[in-house]
Design an enzyme around this catalytic site. Sequence first.
Site, mmCIF file in Angstrom:
data_model
loop_
_atom_site.group_PDB
_atom_site.id
_atom_site.type_symbol
_atom_site.label_atom_id
_atom_site.label_comp_id
_atom_site.label_asym_id
_atom_site.label_seq_id
_atom_site.Cartn_x
_atom_site.Cartn_y
_atom_site.Cartn_z
ATOM 1 N N ARG A 33 0.852 -1.183 0.000
ATOM 2 C CA ARG A 33 0.000 0.000 0.000
ATOM 3 C C ARG A 33 0.888 1.234 0.000
ATOM 4 O O ARG A 33 1.823 1.341 0.794
ATOM 5 C CB ARG A 33 -0.894 0.004 1.232
ATOM 6 C CG ARG A 33 -1.633 1.319 1.491
ATOM 7 C CD ARG A 33 -2.465 1.198 2.756
ATOM 8 N NE ARG A 33 -3.113 2.439 3.153
ATOM 9 C CZ ARG A 33 -2.773 3.168 4.222
ATOM 10 N NH1 ARG A 33 -1.757 2.768 5.006
ATOM 11 N NH2 ARG A 33 -3.417 4.265 4.529
ATOM 12 N N ARG A 74 -10.359 18.581 9.203
ATOM 13 C CA ARG A 74 -9.567 18.727 10.420
ATOM 14 C C ARG A 74 -9.757 20.109 11.044
ATOM 15 O O ARG A 74 -10.191 21.044 10.378
ATOM 16 C CB ARG A 74 -8.076 18.531 10.119
ATOM 17 C CG ARG A 74 -7.727 17.157 9.571
ATOM 18 C CD ARG A 74 -6.237 17.010 9.352
ATOM 19 N NE ARG A 74 -5.886 15.698 8.836
ATOM 20 C CZ ARG A 74 -5.721 14.612 9.574
ATOM 21 N NH1 ARG A 74 -5.883 14.709 10.888
ATOM 22 N NH2 ARG A 74 -5.410 13.463 9.028
ATOM 23 N N LYS A 221 -13.218 2.582 0.170
ATOM 24 C CA LYS A 221 -12.985 2.527 1.611
ATOM 25 C C LYS A 221 -14.277 2.898 2.339
ATOM 26 O O LYS A 221 -14.829 3.977 2.131
ATOM 27 C CB LYS A 221 -11.851 3.476 1.996
ATOM 28 C CG LYS A 221 -10.506 3.044 1.436
ATOM 29 C CD LYS A 221 -9.421 4.071 1.684
ATOM 30 C CE LYS A 221 -9.087 4.208 3.157
ATOM 31 N NZ LYS A 221 -7.953 5.145 3.368
ATOM 32 N N THR A 279 -6.876 -1.257 9.682
ATOM 33 C CA THR A 279 -6.771 -0.298 10.789
ATOM 34 C C THR A 279 -6.467 -0.990 12.124
ATOM 35 O O THR A 279 -7.275 -1.769 12.630
ATOM 36 C CB THR A 279 -8.041 0.567 10.953
ATOM 37 O OG1 THR A 279 -8.456 1.062 9.691
ATOM 38 C CG2 THR A 279 -7.747 1.750 11.864
#
Length: 483
Positions: A33, A74, A221, A279
């Site tokens: 990845r 964010r 995802k 994860t």
Amino acid sequence: MPRRTKIIATLGPATDTSEALDELIEAGIDVVRLNFSHGTEEEHLKRAESVRNRARAHGRQVGVMVDLQGPKIRIGKFESGTIQLKDGDKFCIDMELDLRKGSQEAVGSTYNKLNEDLSRGDTLLLDDGRIALWVIEIDGAKINCKVTQGGKLSDNKGINLHGGGLSAAALTDKDRADIKTAAKMEADYVAVSFVRNAEDVREARKLLTEAGWGSCGIISKIERAESINVIDDIMLESEGIMVARGDLGVEIGDASLPPVQKRLIKLARGMNRVVITATQMMESMIENPIPTRAEVFDVANAVLDGTDAVMLSGETAVGKYPAKVVEAMDNICQEAEKESQAKISTHRMNERFERRDEAIAMSTMYTANHFGVKAIASLTETGSTTLWMSRISSDIPIFAMTRNLQTRRKVTLYRGVYPVSFDVTNKNRDQVNREMIDELVRRGVVRAKDTVIITKGDMAGEGGGTNIMKICRVEDDGDDEII
């Protein structure tokens, strides 16, 4: 017996030497990845080239997956670096505040439409859910909140909306540029972050096609709560999904993750799509040479549920023990695969098949699981037949024999499928059969008296043309018997 569950390793500073890559390949990685949230185009191109070169030197095929950054919602930065929020404190996220001027009372946001997505009563979760803010009111560009779960808050932490619903598009300008880089390196898969719906996937495919690499596989995802509500539509547009448990856990709650993960894995397999579980799978091994028992259980349960691949992130990209973590994960996968539930399947027993190659794939797996078959050799152009086969739980290895390099790279992600370079050009049918079995013998997969199934098409080199299943017994003299 080779490991069936595939291992994805994220490349990074810890893997940037030939020696480190060699160790990862020897430890058993199947796909790498490239995390486009970090690094430059030059670094990513170099890493893709390096891992392919080292894999070739080892006689292996290793797939390459580009993971797009997506919309990073964010907070900005604090002038003091960090603040401490207490339960009951008032705090504001201000769209007009300078991103460098955060204080104890307010902070800016990188997503300047955040205020438009919210209303009184919503809950914002910051820093992977460690901080919770209840929205009191929207006052123009200001989101006035009350702290319901306090703690230390530092620069640039992520923002999630509990229950999902933020409207930020899945593909940013950076992602569009990065898709061109993915095409340049001929990535085997592109993972699209924060997919909301099927249209996000269609847009990514359009961009890949425009960049000249439309055949690239797309992994959606699943990390937004709302994506679960339209998962069938997303799945139909994708080659596979990634259960990205970080942001997804924040939005739906960690306690809801295990059943959702199981459901997504089952659904993906039922829809003939690949599925990656990701994860924090072995996160303690960023610093430690052995995993926790909880991590062992986590990986094993994903394997038993039928995931195609398990993914390592910081463990290999920046961790102290990249090769050891792959070896540990390999061991866990192999032990889990010995359990009977990893070998038994009722997949599609009561459904019709739409294509002849699909019917051959299902017939092959039913026969193999009930006839003592040692291996399956599938002559394939696109890899579709082996994908269908891999949806059936089994402990019988499937070898995708193809002259197509892109197909060999793609099948590195399919559970229980192993790529083999095999060219049928200018060979007659009997010669093809013998050479396919000879290749399995050479690899030590089968020996004399073993039973093998071969699948192929009448028209060699024709995609979607698989229409033959042959049951063969390996003979000592190489003149294999057709049963």
